[in-house]
Design an enzyme around this catalytic site. Structure first.
Site, PDB file in Angstrom:
ATOM      1  CG  HIS A 148      -6.581  18.753 -11.045  1.00 54.05           C
ATOM      2  ND1 HIS A 148      -6.556  18.657  -9.672  1.00 54.05           N
ATOM      3  CD2 HIS A 148      -7.649  19.512 -11.353  1.00 54.05           C
ATOM      4  CE1 HIS A 148      -7.576  19.346  -9.183  1.00 54.05           C
ATOM      5  NE2 HIS A 148      -8.256  19.879 -10.175  1.00 54.05           N
ATOM      6  CB  SER A 196     -11.298  19.802  -8.961  1.00 55.29           C
ATOM      7  OG  SER A 196     -10.481  20.927  -8.997  1.00 55.29           O
TER       8      SER A 196
END
Ligand SMILES: *[C@@H]1O[C@H](CO)[C@@H](O)[C@H](O)[C@H]1NC(C)=O
Ligand SMILES: *[C@@H]1O[C@H](CO)[C@@H](O)[C@H](O)[C@H]1NC(C)=O
Length: 256
Positions: A232, A28
């Site tokens: 995610h 990320s």
């Protein structure tokens, strides 16, 4: 973080290990940092042998869910924060710690609320989520962010699909960059071999944005994690993340 902190970390490791280069693994924002570093200080290409980037974030044009909603109010939210003199958020302060550890406790009736809060941010994947980890996650996180960080990500989801430097507003941009709009990060400066790993159900780093990034990197492979609901946060703690991703990723990095 990409321009100052990451190169300091890299130089420290290379100094301590007396190595010429290293393999970089990021998730990320950890991927955004590497891309901004190599775009702005290309001499660091020499110091990275290979980069494995999980849920990579450069373009945020197609972001969905809560992040998209927050991004829509980006300008307003950051003005309010400035007005109130708030510069950091999501710190593990006494009160946040008290509230999230209480709500996410193993026996608390609110534990589902707590789980759904994480899902709403990043995509839903109940099968891969280990509920017994929640108290631990609540205990250790969140670990803080600056308003400027969030504002920059908000700008990236609102600027028509460009990977640009921070937008300070017309006047300050002129002073800092010499242009009224912030310049784009030069992804053509990224020369190291990059492996992009993305989740098919990732609301933040979606297929379209990752594909777009892959086209702009000169030496790059792209691989979805072979599990349709992978999202995610699964990159960090999915039950089967080892089988689904880590073994493969580590073998792609190779050892040296
Ligand atoms: C990508 O990088 C690898 C490792 O440095 C190299 O062997 C390969 O030839 C490169 N591929 C391209 C298309 O540049
Ligand atoms: C879930 O987390 C607990 C606590 O860390 C661990 O003991 C258990 O092995 C995990 N279960 C799975 C299926 O990964």
């Amino acid at each position: 973080m990409g321009y100052y902190d990451l190169p300091a970390v890299i130089d420290f490791i290379l100094g301590a290990t007396e190595s010429k280069n290293l393999a970089y693994v990021g998730h990320s924002q950890g991927t955004t940092e590497l891309l901004t570093l190599l775009a702005t200080r290309p001499e660091y290409n020499e110091k990275i042998r290979v980069a494995a980037l999980m849920a990579p974030v450069a373009f945020l044009d197609r972001t969905k869910g809560t992040v998209r909603i927050l991004a829509a109010f980006n300008g307003l939210l950051s003005r309010i924060a400035k007005l109130l003199g708030i510069y950091k958020v999501l710190t593990n302060s006494y009160w946040i710690h008290f509230v999230d550890t209480t709500l996410c406790e193993k026996t608390a009736p609110t534990i589902l609320l707590c789980e759904n809060f994480l899902f709403a941010l990043s995509g839903f994947d109940r099968q891969q989520f280990n509920m017994s980890l929640l108290p631990l996650i609540a205990d250790q996180g969140p670990s803080g962010a600056s308003i400027k960080q969030l504002e920059h990500f908000g700008q990236l989801s609102n600027n028509g699909g460009k990977f640009t430097m921070f937008d300070y507003g017309r006047r300050s941009n002129m002073q800092r960059y010499g242009t009224p709009h912030p310049p784009e990060y030069k992804l053509s400066n990224v020369k190291v071999p990059v492996h992009l790993h993305y989740g098919l159900n990732d609301w933040i780093s979606g297929v379209q944005d990752v594909t777009k990034l892959s086209r702009l990197l000169s030496n790059c492979t792209v691989k979805p994690v072979p599990y349709p609901k992978f999202m995610h946060l699964d990159f960090l703690w999915a039950k089967d993340v080892d089988k689904l991703l880590y073994r493969d990723m580590i073998s792609m990095i190779g050892d040296r």
